[in-house]
Scaffold this active site. Structure first.
Site, PDB file in Angstrom:
ATOM      1  N   SER A  63       0.834  -1.204   0.000  1.00 58.28           N
ATOM      2  CA  SER A  63       0.000   0.000   0.000  1.00 58.28           C
ATOM      3  C   SER A  63       0.868   1.253   0.000  1.00 58.28           C
ATOM      4  O   SER A  63       0.561   2.231  -0.696  1.00 58.28           O
ATOM      5  CB  SER A  63      -0.926  -0.004   1.213  1.00 58.28           C
ATOM      6  OG  SER A  63      -1.772  -1.133   1.191  1.00 58.28           O
ATOM      7  N   ASP A 159      -0.270  -8.416  -6.855  1.00 60.01           N
ATOM      8  CA  ASP A 159      -0.770  -9.799  -6.911  1.00 60.01           C
ATOM      9  C   ASP A 159      -0.081 -10.625  -7.988  1.00 60.01           C
ATOM     10  O   ASP A 159      -0.446 -11.789  -8.189  1.00 60.01           O
ATOM     11  CB  ASP A 159      -2.275  -9.811  -7.220  1.00 60.01           C
ATOM     12  CG  ASP A 159      -3.094  -9.146  -6.145  1.00 60.01           C
ATOM     13  OD1 ASP A 159      -2.576  -8.952  -5.040  1.00 60.01           O
ATOM     14  OD2 ASP A 159      -4.264  -8.812  -6.424  1.00 60.01           O
ATOM     15  N   HIS A 185       0.890 -12.869   0.014  1.00 57.29           N
ATOM     16  CA  HIS A 185       1.382 -12.803  -1.365  1.00 57.29           C
ATOM     17  C   HIS A 185       2.368 -13.930  -1.710  1.00 57.29           C
ATOM     18  O   HIS A 185       2.665 -14.789  -0.894  1.00 57.29           O
ATOM     19  CB  HIS A 185       1.960 -11.424  -1.627  1.00 57.29           C
ATOM     20  CG  HIS A 185       0.905 -10.370  -1.732  1.00 57.29           C
ATOM     21  ND1 HIS A 185       0.230 -10.096  -2.888  1.00 57.29           N
ATOM     22  CD2 HIS A 185       0.368  -9.551  -0.787  1.00 57.29           C
ATOM     23  CE1 HIS A 185      -0.669  -9.158  -2.679  1.00 57.29           C
ATOM     24  NE2 HIS A 185      -0.606  -8.810  -1.397  1.00 57.29           N
TER      25      HIS A 185
END
Length: 397
Positions: A63, A159, A185
Site C-alpha cells: 500500500s 498480486d 502474497h
C-alpha cells in the site's frame, strides 16, 4: 501419499519456516542496524535482477508502494486517472488522498481485468485523462497494449509476482510498478513492498518520498556519499545536506529484517510458482466438470499467470449460502477484493465517473469468490477444494 490435510485450508498463506527463522536469528545476533540497511539494499538489487527492472526501492508495505508510485507521477489535484472498478481499496486510495479523480472502467468476464475496449472508449468520452493505475487482478496479466495508451502509468503488480506475458514479467510495463510482500502474497517479508521503475530521475523522486523528502540520497547510517554534505545551502544559508528537504515526503522505510526474509523467500520463488501452477491446474480441471454452473478464470493466450488465488463466478445460486457451506467443510473463501469498489462505503458522497457502465463489476461483486491455489496447498488439499466446492455449488442451485 499426500500430507495430512489441515482442518482449514487458507486461500492465501505464506511458506515461512526453518530457513527464514535461521536467517532472522543470525541477523539479530550479528547486526546492530535495525532500520533499512545492507540487507534491504541487497534484496532490492536481487529483486530488480529477478524481475528485470533497474531501480527498486523497498518500502514497508504494498500500500505504501502505491502511495509513493502515485505521488511520484506528479499528477495534480483534479487530474483524471483511469482505473478498473474491481480493485483493492489501496490501489485507488492514493488518488483519493491526493485529490486525483478516478475514472472507472468495467472489467472483462473471466479475466477480472480492466476491459481494453471500454478503456479506449472511456478515453474518447472523458477529457483530461493524464494516466492510469492498473492492477493485474489476482496475478492475471492485463493486455500489454493498455500501457501504450497513456503517457504515465502505475502498474499494480502486487498480486502478480511471477506472472509473465509475451515472455516479459509483470512489474516491468508501467512507468512505475509496485509489489506487496504481505504474508498473503507470492513471497513475503512479513510486511513490505517494492516500488520499481526504469527511469533514473523518477527513482530519485521515489527515494525522496520514501525517506522524509530529503534532498540527500545517503542510505540510512551513511554520511556524505556526495562528498559535499557540509558544503550545501538552503535559501542562501549554509546547511547540512542531510537536513535539506526537496519535497514533502513520508517515512516508509522497512526494517532491515524485512530484507533478510525477502532474500530467503526470493531464492524459493520458482518452486513456489511451480506449486501454484500445479494447484491451479488441479482446480481448473475439476471446475471444468461444472462449466454450466461456474465461469472459470481465463488468461490471454500469450500470458503465463502465477495466480494469486483461483476466482470463480457463479452462473446461478446464492453465493453467501454456497460459500458458507464451503467454509463449514474447512475450505477458506474470499471475495474478489472490493468487488465494484464504487459501491463501497469509502466512495459515499464522491462523484463516480464511469461512462461505459460497470455491469461486469457488479456481477463480480454479487456472484464471484476466490479459493486457494497458494504454494502451501498440497495436491490432496487441492482435490479436496474442488470436491467441496462442486458439492456446495450443486447443493446451492
Amino acid at each position: 501419499e499426500g500430507e495430512m490435510m489441515r482442518p482449514y485450508i487458507p486461500v492465501f498463506n505464506a511458506d515461512f519456516g526453518f530457513d527464514e527463522r535461521t536467517a532472522i536469528h543470525q541477523h539479530i545476533a550479528t547486526d546492530k542496524f535495525i532500520t533499512a540497511g545492507k540487507h534491504v539494499t541487497r534484496f532490492e538489487k536481487e529483486f530488480g535482477a529477478h524481475i528485470g527492472r533497474r531501480y527498486c526501492t523497498m518500502v514497508n508495505s504494498g500500500s505504501s508502494a502505491l502511495l509513493v508510485a502515485v505521488k511520484a507521477m506528479g499528477w495534480k489535484p483534479g487530474d483524471k486517472v483511469i482505473t478498473p472498478a474491481v480493485t483493492f481499496p489501496t490501489t485507488i486510495a492514493p488518488l483519493l488522498h491526493f485529490g486525483i479523480t478516478p475514472v472507472f472502467v468495467d472489467v472483462e468476464e473471466a479475466t477480472y481485468n480492466i476491459d481494453p475496449a471500454k478503456t479506449q472508449e472511456t478515453i474518447r468520452r472523458v477529457d483530461g485523462i493524464v494516466g492510469a493505475v492498473i492492477p493485474h487482478t489476482l496475478g492475471n496479466p492485463v493486455d500489454p497494449m493498455l500501457w501504450m495508451l497513456f503517457a504515465d502509468t502505475v502498474e499494480d503488480a502486487c498480486d502478480a509476482f511471477g506472472s509473465e506475458i509475451h515472455g516479459r514479467k509483470c512489474g516491468t510495463f508501467g512507468t512505475v510498478s509496485t509489489f506487496s510482500f504481505f504474508p498473503a502474497h507470492h513471497i513475503t517479508t512479513g510486511e513490505g513492498g517494492m516500488v520499481c521503475t526504469a527511469h533514473e530521475q523518477l527513482n530519485a523522486e521515489i527515494v525522496k518520498y520514501v525517506n522524509w523528502g530529503r534532498a540527500c540520497w545517503c542510505k540510512p547510517g551513511f554520511d556524505s556519499t556526495c562528498g559535499k554534505r557540509l558544503d550545501y545551502e538552503v535559501d542562501g544559508i549554509p546547511y547540512d545536506h542531510k537536513y535539506a528537504f526537496d519535497v514533502a515526503g513520508f517515512n516508509l522505510k522497512p526494517l532491515d529484517l524485512c530484507g533478510v526474509i525477502g532474500r530467503v523467500q526470493l531464492a524459493k520463488a520458482e518452486r513456489f510458482k511451480q506449486t501454484r501452477a500445479r494447484n491451479f491446474e488441479i482446480l481448473d480441471r475439476g471446475f471444468a466438470e461444472i462449466e454450466d454452473l461456474v465461469i472459470r478464470p481465463k488468461a490471454l493466450p500469450e500470458a503465463s499467470p502465477c495466480f494469486f488465488g483461483y476466482p470463480i463466478t457463479l452462473r446461478k445460486g446464492n453465493r453467501a449460502e454456497i460459500t458458507k457451506r464451503i467454509e463449514e467443510k474447512g475450505v477458506a473463501t474470499r471475495l474478489v477484493f472490493g468487488g465494484n469498489i464504487t459501491r463501497q462505503p469509502m466512495m459515499k458522497g464522491m462523484e463516480i465517473i464511469a461512462p461505459c457502465g460497470l455491469e461486469q463489476s457488479d456481477k463480480v461483486m454479487s456472484s464471484s469468490y476466490i479459493v486457494g491455489c497458494n504454494h502451501t496447498i498440497t495436491e490432496e488439499e487441492a482435490h479436496y477444494i474442488v470436491k467441496t466446492n462442486i458439492e456446495a455449488i450443486k447443493d446451492g442451485i
